[in-house]
Motif scaffolding. Sequence first.
Motif, short mmCIF file in Angstrom:
data_model
loop_
_atom_site.label_atom_id
_atom_site.label_comp_id
_atom_site.label_asym_id
_atom_site.label_seq_id
_atom_site.Cartn_x
_atom_site.Cartn_y
_atom_site.Cartn_z
N THR A 377 0.82 -1.19 0.00
CA THR A 377 0.00 0.00 0.00
C THR A 377 0.86 1.25 0.00
O THR A 377 0.41 2.29 -0.43
CB THR A 377 -0.98 -0.08 1.17
N LEU A 382 -3.07 2.24 -2.03
CA LEU A 382 -4.27 1.53 -1.65
C LEU A 382 -4.32 1.47 -0.14
O LEU A 382 -3.28 1.47 0.51
CB LEU A 382 -4.21 0.08 -2.15
N GLU A 386 -8.54 -1.96 1.26
CA GLU A 386 -8.89 -1.92 -0.16
C GLU A 386 -8.20 -3.06 -0.90
O GLU A 386 -8.81 -3.80 -1.66
CB GLU A 386 -8.47 -0.57 -0.74
N ARG A 390 -10.15 -6.70 -2.28
CA ARG A 390 -10.22 -6.96 -3.72
C ARG A 390 -9.67 -8.33 -4.11
O ARG A 390 -9.65 -8.68 -5.28
CB ARG A 390 -9.43 -5.90 -4.48
#
Length: 401
Positions: A377, A382, A386, A390
């Motif tokens: 991240t 992100l 998140e 996903r």
Amino acid sequence: MNKKITEISGKIKLPRRVKHSSRVELSQSALKKNINFIRKKVGTHPRISSVVKANAYGHGIPQMVGMLEKCGVNHFSVASAFEAEEVLDHCSPSSEIMIMGILYDEDVAWAIQHDISFFVFTVERLKLALEKAKLLGKKALIHIELETGTNRTGMTEETFKEAVSFLKKNREFLQFEGVCTHLGGAESMSNYFKIEQQKQLFEDYLKKLRKANFMPNCIHMACSAAALAMPETIYDMVRVGVATYGFWPSQEIYFQHLQSVNKKKDNPLNRVIRWKTDVMDLKLVPKGEFIGYGTSFQATQDMKVAVIPLGYSNGYPRGQSNNGYVLINGKKAPICGLINMNLFMADITHIPNVHIGDEVVLIGKQKNSVINVSSFTNYTQLLNNEMLSRLPTAIPRMIVR
Ligand SMILES: *Cc1c(COP(=O)(O)O)cnc(C)c1O
């Protein structure tokens, strides 16, 4: 006829005989430690509701529900009726499910039928719940959600008044299960002025209920950050998501914990997830050649690369292109070139004895090295949540000790 067939086939999970391109391992012992830690932090009174929305933050509802029940959790919060149905398919009959978000009119009867409680923020919804409950001859389990400062869902004062008298009048079919609100940003100190206001407003509403001598079974407000760091937000239940899976809601909350136990280091939260694949192919790349699509990576020396059989279509963020790394033989292998739809390459020039079929760790530990979700991240901007949420449901999830 046709519609019915698609609906049915959409629900059936066919057993697969061939391997998927990657796999997720879920640690039962890590989860146990997390739940024990959360329990210790919040004390014995409040009930822990495990938030398993977004496919249990990507970990997998079918696996996590059973794993959590083994840790003594028997209350699950989800964001939609759709997720509630998946939990229902996997939880024990004595566990309870709460829908915090979208429940369509046409599914209200279904929720009542299955004793699934749900957030209500309009009087219209109460009227519909009453109508359906009467038809079913069963009580609807209602949580009144209050607006206290996020301006998402939640009743404001006028609606609240009306809702309360409606609930009172229709006790026979509407069970006043809960009163709740959601804090907007409890993980960050910079929001504390807002969190304080939310807490104050919530208390004002509770005062009104006490005065009317009309209390719900359960008052709840705290999410992970609040449950771990703001005891004054803990009532009868806490709705804990991210911490369940072993992630601190923020650095601040972690440091606050260290202060509270007066230690420099302490790791009571453990990552539950590990994500793995295998080396698909090996390639020698002569100096000066490009790797993958386009020209974003050019070999500045003779190189050896491993081909990894997954890409952005499998939940591996494209933002990792030419950034980040995977673990092979316990060593970091930097990603070279773009993340493709279902392939990417990693530099193993410096790692001896790599073979086709060797284990590749995308998230988690291998020998003495670790890749955290946060290392993704940093590059991709992100959120942990998140990235995890996903992860495609198609990736097989295995429970390990
Ligand atoms: C997602 C969510 C939670 C859990 O939040 P975490 O920070 O992951 O603990 C709690 N309550 C509501 C209403 C939510 O939507």
